[in-house]
Design a protein around this motif. Structure first.
Motif, PDB file in Angstrom:
ATOM      1  N   SER A 123       5.181  -6.478  -3.537  1.00 42.51           N
ATOM      2  CA  SER A 123       5.146  -5.925  -2.385  1.00 42.51           C
ATOM      3  C   SER A 123       4.234  -6.980  -1.284  1.00 42.51           C
ATOM      4  O   SER A 123       2.723  -6.871  -2.792  1.00 42.51           O
ATOM      5  N   PRO A 124       4.048  -7.714  -0.714  1.00 32.54           N
ATOM      6  CA  PRO A 124       3.296  -8.070  -0.142  1.00 32.54           C
ATOM      7  C   PRO A 124       2.827  -7.582   0.565  1.00 32.54           C
ATOM      8  O   PRO A 124       1.247  -7.818   1.081  1.00 32.54           O
ATOM      9  N   ARG A 130     -10.786   0.575   1.875  1.00 29.04           N
ATOM     10  CA  ARG A 130     -11.145   2.092   2.146  1.00 29.04           C
ATOM     11  C   ARG A 130      -9.080   3.002   2.411  1.00 29.04           C
ATOM     12  O   ARG A 130      -9.427   3.946   3.094  1.00 29.04           O
ATOM     13  N   GLY A 131      -8.397   2.537   1.551  1.00 31.50           N
ATOM     14  CA  GLY A 131      -6.644   2.051   2.347  1.00 31.50           C
ATOM     15  C   GLY A 131      -6.517   1.936   3.438  1.00 31.50           C
ATOM     16  O   GLY A 131      -5.459   3.094   3.797  1.00 31.50           O
ATOM     17  N   LYS A 132      -7.260   1.194   4.311  1.00 36.28           N
ATOM     18  CA  LYS A 132      -6.735   0.998   5.180  1.00 36.28           C
ATOM     19  C   LYS A 132      -5.851  -0.807   5.087  1.00 36.28           C
ATOM     20  O   LYS A 132      -6.205  -1.355   4.825  1.00 36.28           O
ATOM     21  N   GLU A 133      -4.874  -0.559   6.245  1.00 35.67           N
ATOM     22  CA  GLU A 133      -3.691  -1.335   5.843  1.00 35.67           C
ATOM     23  C   GLU A 133      -4.283  -2.908   6.525  1.00 35.67           C
ATOM     24  O   GLU A 133      -4.941  -2.510   7.847  1.00 35.67           O
ATOM     25  N   VAL A 134      -3.648  -3.779   5.596  1.00 34.44           N
ATOM     26  CA  VAL A 134      -4.368  -5.023   6.093  1.00 34.44           C
ATOM     27  C   VAL A 134      -3.212  -5.790   6.023  1.00 34.44           C
ATOM     28  O   VAL A 134      -3.317  -6.456   7.316  1.00 34.44           O
ATOM     29  N   ILE A 135      -1.577  -5.834   5.336  1.00 34.10           N
ATOM     30  CA  ILE A 135      -0.958  -6.188   5.737  1.00 34.10           C
ATOM     31  C   ILE A 135       0.140  -5.465   5.814  1.00 34.10           C
ATOM     32  O   ILE A 135       0.317  -4.214   4.770  1.00 34.10           O
ATOM     33  N   PRO A 136       1.104  -4.747   6.758  1.00 40.16           N
ATOM     34  CA  PRO A 136       1.558  -3.714   6.791  1.00 40.16           C
ATOM     35  C   PRO A 136       3.089  -4.513   5.983  1.00 40.16           C
ATOM     36  O   PRO A 136       3.305  -5.324   5.728  1.00 40.16           O
ATOM     37  N   LEU A 137       3.896  -2.940   5.362  1.00 39.90           N
ATOM     38  CA  LEU A 137       4.994  -3.386   4.403  1.00 39.90           C
ATOM     39  C   LEU A 137       5.854  -3.163   6.210  1.00 39.90           C
ATOM     40  O   LEU A 137       6.254  -2.529   7.131  1.00 39.90           O
ATOM     41  N   ALA A 140      11.708  -5.702   6.928  1.00 39.96           N
ATOM     42  CA  ALA A 140      12.544  -6.540   6.452  1.00 39.96           C
ATOM     43  C   ALA A 140      12.048  -7.210   5.024  1.00 39.96           C
ATOM     44  O   ALA A 140      13.267  -6.998   4.313  1.00 39.96           O
ATOM     45  N   GLY A 141      10.517  -6.961   4.646  1.00 44.69           N
ATOM     46  CA  GLY A 141       9.986  -6.772   3.175  1.00 44.69           C
ATOM     47  C   GLY A 141      10.344  -5.945   2.755  1.00 44.69           C
ATOM     48  O   GLY A 141      10.613  -6.140   1.500  1.00 44.69           O
ATOM     49  N   LEU A 142      10.770  -4.118   3.407  1.00 40.39           N
ATOM     50  CA  LEU A 142      11.348  -3.553   2.591  1.00 40.39           C
ATOM     51  C   LEU A 142      12.309  -3.601   2.211  1.00 40.39           C
ATOM     52  O   LEU A 142      12.639  -3.077   0.817  1.00 40.39           O
ATOM     53  N   THR A 143      13.421  -4.234   3.109  1.00 40.17           N
ATOM     54  CA  THR A 143      14.830  -4.064   2.291  1.00 40.17           C
ATOM     55  C   THR A 143      14.500  -4.981   1.066  1.00 40.17           C
ATOM     56  O   THR A 143      15.522  -4.984   0.208  1.00 40.17           O
ATOM     57  N   GLU A 171       3.166   3.526  -0.653  1.00 45.03           N
ATOM     58  CA  GLU A 171       4.147   4.037  -1.344  1.00 45.03           C
ATOM     59  C   GLU A 171       5.674   4.944  -1.441  1.00 45.03           C
ATOM     60  O   GLU A 171       6.782   5.067  -1.878  1.00 45.03           O
ATOM     61  N   GLN A 172       4.665   5.654  -0.126  1.00 44.77           N
ATOM     62  CA  GLN A 172       6.062   7.205   0.143  1.00 44.77           C
ATOM     63  C   GLN A 172       7.124   6.338   0.531  1.00 44.77           C
ATOM     64  O   GLN A 172       8.557   6.860   0.606  1.00 44.77           O
ATOM     65  N   ARG A 173       7.303   4.622   1.777  1.00 42.18           N
ATOM     66  CA  ARG A 173       8.207   4.385   2.519  1.00 42.18           C
ATOM     67  C   ARG A 173       9.008   4.250   1.036  1.00 42.18           C
ATOM     68  O   ARG A 173      10.228   4.060   1.078  1.00 42.18           O
ATOM     69  N   ILE A 174       7.690   2.982  -0.170  1.00 43.57           N
ATOM     70  CA  ILE A 174       8.853   2.190  -0.814  1.00 43.57           C
ATOM     71  C   ILE A 174       9.811   3.368  -1.150  1.00 43.57           C
ATOM     72  O   ILE A 174      10.941   2.837  -1.458  1.00 43.57           O
TER      73      ILE A 174
END
Length: 659
Positions: A123-124, A130-137, A140-143, A171-174
């Motif tokens: 997954s990209p 610290r659990g903070k988002e660096v690269i969003p999901l 299009a990437g999820l699909t 993880e929840q979205r995927i």
């Protein structure tokens, strides 16, 4: 709907054991296991016990210890699984921890692994430490990720992303997207929300790999036993409803053996003997463990070559059981195990076509297993077949038949002795300070020899020892082990918030099983370590930080022999949520004094050997060795210089006077 009966069912490699409570004196039963479809043996036993009507009326509670997950893992028969991790970390499970079987081999050949067949997608998206988002999901990437996974046509998906234990959003979205596509998903934030991507990833992959097979089995069993309540023993010594267990296969890897330790803990409380070393000797293997007041749990367990970091009873297993095969190698040396004759064809003495010597055959040849007492006389033992197989082995060694049988038993006993040393001496415990608790169908035949080998002065052979694991299942609490990693520098307010969340989660799951909220008890623990360490020690929760740190320093000194002047870190919060069961009480043993039913001579024993039927023995009775004490599910060999006393509950307390 009232419950009238409680049935513990322990599926082993050779036999499936049953213990029924609720009808006065506990009833016991054994049938040969059916490994290809374990539910068939269970249904056969229920029918033979006359429980079909009670089951159909929902008046029978079934608590089951299963080996389906264990066998699938050891035999490599899991589901076709896809692993999803972060891009750039696709090989993390194959790389592992770099622990080498051959330390000085510079070009080792990697052993074959089921991981070699696993398709991995990255997954990209990325979180920081610290659990903070660096690269969003992105959508299009999820699909695109879902399309790649579906192209592999998996039966199950394992999902393990970096730092998901701090922030499970990706993880929840995927997971939601894959489940919408019809795939079962095991997500690491739900399986093992703690540090260590390798251990967390392995636990998640094992769960995904095994879950379809476990779910299919439990569904078949539930349909066949419906509407009777069905609970499954977990590896940490507590039970879970079968519908919740189906998706937690990794928590069932020690399902069967954990039942015996639950019974051992209860027995230790009854006899005020909290320090026990246990050995559960069945048909295909022997499990050994140490209890020092309570069950000892570990997160450093293994199943075959795979590490299992979920909480499980601290147990050591070897391939030495009643069905272990004896053979002579090319150098002319005798070996026993790890291969087993299993349930079919079984030992030669079963008369089912087996022609290789087993440990059971050796006991038959030496007269310690009498044909008229095997499984209460319901199993016909073919002594001639056992002697014929032993004669073939003896000819390869140039020894006599009885001498060869004694050698087979000596080797099997040494294997089990070494296993007991692993869980005692190698961890700083002196076996002489413990009592040896023997159970399993074959344990009583070896208990005196093992105690002698370890310099132990006392041993216990509980009543119904041959089915103690099945009996322990009935008394095991309904339980959840909740775990949550802590972010660096988490204060007490954050800790208390997480404790409350885990307690609520554990209570909700138990209430779904029908447990009343007032019955649930919570026990809180903290995993701690010195700064810079990777391994942790568990200490009970204390409101003050200083009190927790003091407990950790003490625990570290006990375990490793020293304490360090370093800052202490709090790594994980653990919450045990449980509710005890209240099956029917067992009636006391009636006053009586059993007489020997006969005397006989056995090979290698200079004295007459008295033979007793255990069901005739009364409280306070003492028996001097050598003697055989037989019951429907096992025989105890009381060696010369040992004596056995019967307590008020019918348990045999073995001592060696003057030792």
């Amino acid at each position: 709907m009232s419950v009238s009966y409680w049935l513990g069912v322990d599926t082993g490699g050779t036999f499936t054991d049953f213990v029924l409570l609720g009808d006065g004196e506990p009833r016991i039963h054994k049938v040969l296991s059916t490994p290809s479809a374990p539910e068939q043996a269970i249904l056969q036993g229920i029918t033979e016990l006359g429980l079909k009507d009670a089951m159909a009326a929902g008046q029978l509670v079934i608590v089951h210890g299963t080996t389906v997950a264990t066998n699938a893992a050891l035999e490599g028969k899991g589901a076709r699984t896809v692993l999803i991790t972060n891009q750039g970390l696709e090989d993390i499970l194959r790389i592992g921890r770099q622990n080498r079987a051959e330390l000085y081999n510079l070009t080792p050949t990697p052993p074959p692994s089921m991981l070699d067949t696993v398709n991995v997608e990255g997954s990209p998206a990325r979180l920081d430490a610290r659990g903070k988002e660096v690269i969003p999901l992105s959508d299009a990437g999820l699909t695109q990720l879902v399309e790649k996974v579906l192209a592999h046509q998996p039966q199950s998906v394992a999902l393990c992303l970096l730092f998901s234990y701090l922030n499970p959003a990706h993880e929840q979205r995927i997971r939601q997207a894959l489940e919408a596509a019809g795939l079962p998903v095991s997500a690491s934030h739900a399986i093992l929300p703690t540090r260590g991507e390798y251990e967390r990833g392995m636990a998640t992959w094992l769960n995904a790999w095994l879950a379809p097979k476990v779910a299919d089995y439990l569904q078949r069993l539930q349909q066949a036993t419906d509407p009777a309540p069905l609970a499954i023993m977990q590896s940490h010594g507590g039970t879970i409803a079968s519908d919740q267990a189906a998706g937690l296969a990794v928590n069932l890897l020690l399902s069967g053996p954990a039942g015996g330790l639950a019974a051992a803990r209860r027995l230790g409380e009854q006899l005020r003997q909290p320090r026990l070393m246990t050995f559960d000797m069945g048909g295909t293997s022997t499990d050994v463990a140490l209890l020092d007041g309570d069950l000892r749990l570990t997160q450093q367990g293994h199943i075959g070559p795979y590490p299992v970091a979920v909480p499980m009873v601290d147990m050591h297993t070897i391939g030495a059981g009643g069905g272990s095969l004896a053979y002579v190698d090319d150098a002319g040396l005798l070996h026993v195990g790890p291969h087993s004759a299993g349930a079919d064809p079984g030992p030669a003495c079963y008369g089912r076509g087996g022609n290789q010597v087993t440990v059971t055959d050796a006991n038959v040849v030496l007269g310690r297993l009498q044909p008229d007492f095997a499984l209460g006389g319901s199993l016909t033992l073919d002594t001639a077949a056992a002697r014929h197989a032993m004669k073939t082995l003896a000819s390869q060694l140039g020894l006599g038949v009885e001498e060869t049988a004694e050698g087979v038993l000596a080797l099997a006993n040494e294997h089990m002795t070494q296993a007991l040393r692993v869980i005692s001496i190698q961890k700083g415990f002196d076996p002489a300070n413990f009592a040896l608790l023997s159970f399993g169908g074959a344990g009583g035949l070896h208990v005196c020899a093992l105690a002698d080998n370890l310099g132990m002065r006392s041993a216990l052979v509980p009543r119904r020892a041959g089915v103690l694991s099945a009996e322990g299942l009935v008394y095991a609490p309904r339980k959840r082990e909740q775990l949550q990693a802590l972010p660096d520098g988490a204060g007490d307010a954050a800790l208390r918030e997480r404790i409350g969340t885990l307690q609520h989660q554990g209570s909700a799951e138990l209430i779904r099983e029908g447990v009343g909220a007032e019955q649930i008890q919570h026990h809180v623990f903290v995993d701690m370590c010195y700064q810079g360490q990777s391994s942790v020690l568990q200490v009970p929760w204390q409101p003050a930080v200083a009190a927790r740190e003091a407990l950790f320093h003490d625990a570290h000194e006990v375990r490793f022999g020293h304490r360090l002047a370093l800052p202490v870190q709090q790594v994980n919060i653990r919450v045990q949520s449980q509710a005890t069961r209240t099956p029917p009480a067992q009636p006391p043993l009636p006053a009586r004094t059993g007489e020997a039913i006969r005397h006989t001579r056995l090979p290698g024993v200079d004295q007459q050997v008295a033979i007793y039927h255990r069901d005739t023995l009364g409280p306070g009775q003492t028996i001097q060795g050598p003697a055989l004490i037989a019951e429907a599910v096992g025989t105890t060999w009381l060696a010369p210089q040992w004596q056995a006393s019967v307590d008020a509950q019918g348990h045999l307390l073995l001592t060696r006077p003057g030792a």
